[in-house]
Design an enzyme around this catalytic site. Sequence first.
Site, PDB file in Angstrom:
ATOM      1  CB  SER A 109     -15.460  -0.219   0.225  1.00  0.00           C
ATOM      2  OG  SER A 109     -14.440   0.103  -0.895  1.00  0.00           O
ATOM      3  CG  HIS A 144      13.045   1.723   3.323  1.00  0.00           C
ATOM      4  ND1 HIS A 144      13.429   0.706   2.572  1.00  0.00           N
ATOM      5  CD2 HIS A 144      11.757   1.617   3.910  1.00  0.00           C
ATOM      6  CE1 HIS A 144      12.430  -0.030   2.096  1.00  0.00           C
ATOM      7  NE2 HIS A 144      11.583   0.159   3.151  1.00  0.00           N
ATOM      8  CB  SER A 146       8.620   0.310   1.313  1.00  0.00           C
ATOM      9  OG  SER A 146       8.332   0.313   2.539  1.00  0.00           O
ATOM     10  NE  ARG A 149      -0.750  -3.074  -2.283  1.00  0.00           N
ATOM     11  CZ  ARG A 149      -1.629  -2.630  -2.949  1.00  0.00           C
ATOM     12  NH1 ARG A 149      -1.902  -1.496  -3.360  1.00  0.00           N
ATOM     13  NH2 ARG A 149      -2.597  -3.524  -3.364  1.00  0.00           N
ATOM     14  CB  SER A 154       6.424  -5.629  -3.336  1.00  0.00           C
ATOM     15  OG  SER A 154       7.401  -5.164  -2.552  1.00  0.00           O
TER      16      SER A 154
END
Length: 288
Positions: A109, A144, A146, A149, A154
Site C-alpha cells: 500500500s 518547531h 513535530s 499526529r 504524537s
Amino acid sequence: MIQQFQNVKRLQILLLLVMVLFGVHSVYSQAYTKVNLRDSIANLPYFSIHKDNYFITGVPTNKTINKVTANAKYQISFKQILTRSRLPLDTYLFLTYTQKSFWNIYEESFPFKDINFNPSLALGKFFYGKDNRLKGVGVLSFEHESNGRDSIASRSWNRINVEYTTGIFKNTVASFKAWLPFSYKEGNPDLLEYVGLGQINLSHTYKPDKLIFDLRLRKGLNLEGKGSVRARIYFNPFDNNISNQYLMLEWFVGQAEGLLNYQQSQSMIRVGYVIRTNEFRWFNRGKR
C-alpha cells in the site's frame, strides 16, 4: 525545583557552547570581503533552498532486509528571506521550512511511516575579522518540529537555537549548533537522551562541484552510546554542475532519525538524488 535546576544547567551548557563556538578561528574564509559579500547577498533570490532536497532509498545493515525494513526517505526544504534591510546589529530575518518523510515504498500500500514538519524563524548575521573579511555566519532561531499526529503517536518539540558556521581548514566548513529545548515533555519526555543539546556538522570538498563528504554528529544526554552519526558522500557524474545536483550515498547510525520511533536504534544505508544546499558557498574559494 528539580525541573528549574535542570533548566538552569541546560542554559549554562548552552551558553558555554556558544562561547566555544564564537571562539572558533576561521582559517579558510578569506574569499569574501565585507563589501563584495554585501553585493553578493543583494543579488540572492528571496526564495531559495535551505537544507538538502533529496529522494533516497536503501536498506538496513543491522536487521533482516525485507519489504518492511527497506524504505525511501525524501526531504524538501526552502528558505524565504523576509528582509535584506539592515536591522539592528546588521542582521537579516528569514523563514525556513523543512519536511522529511519516511516512505515504505516496498510494501503493497506504499504507506508513509513518519512525516516530520520543521518550520523556523531565524535571524542571521555575518561576522568579519580585523581585515573586514568573512569569518563566520551566525544564526539565532526559534524552531518547531513535530510529526503532525495525535494521541500516543504524537511527537513534537520546540527549541531556541544558536548556530555558527565557519571555514576551519582548506575546503572544510564546520557548523556548530546548540539548542535550548522546551515544550517537549508530552509525547517524548526522554527525547534529549537521544538528540542531546546540539550537533556538529563538517563538510569537506575534495573536488569542487564533483565530490563532497559531509558528517553530522549528535550525542544524547546520557552516559551510554545514544545519539547519531550521519555520513554523506555527494558525487556529480557529469561534466558540469550548475544546479548543485548530485548522487548521494548516506549512512545513518543511531537513534532519532525520525520522531515517531526516536528511541529505536538503526543503521540505514541509502542512495539517491539530491539538490544540495549552497547556503555557505562563501567559504569555498571560487564559489561566488
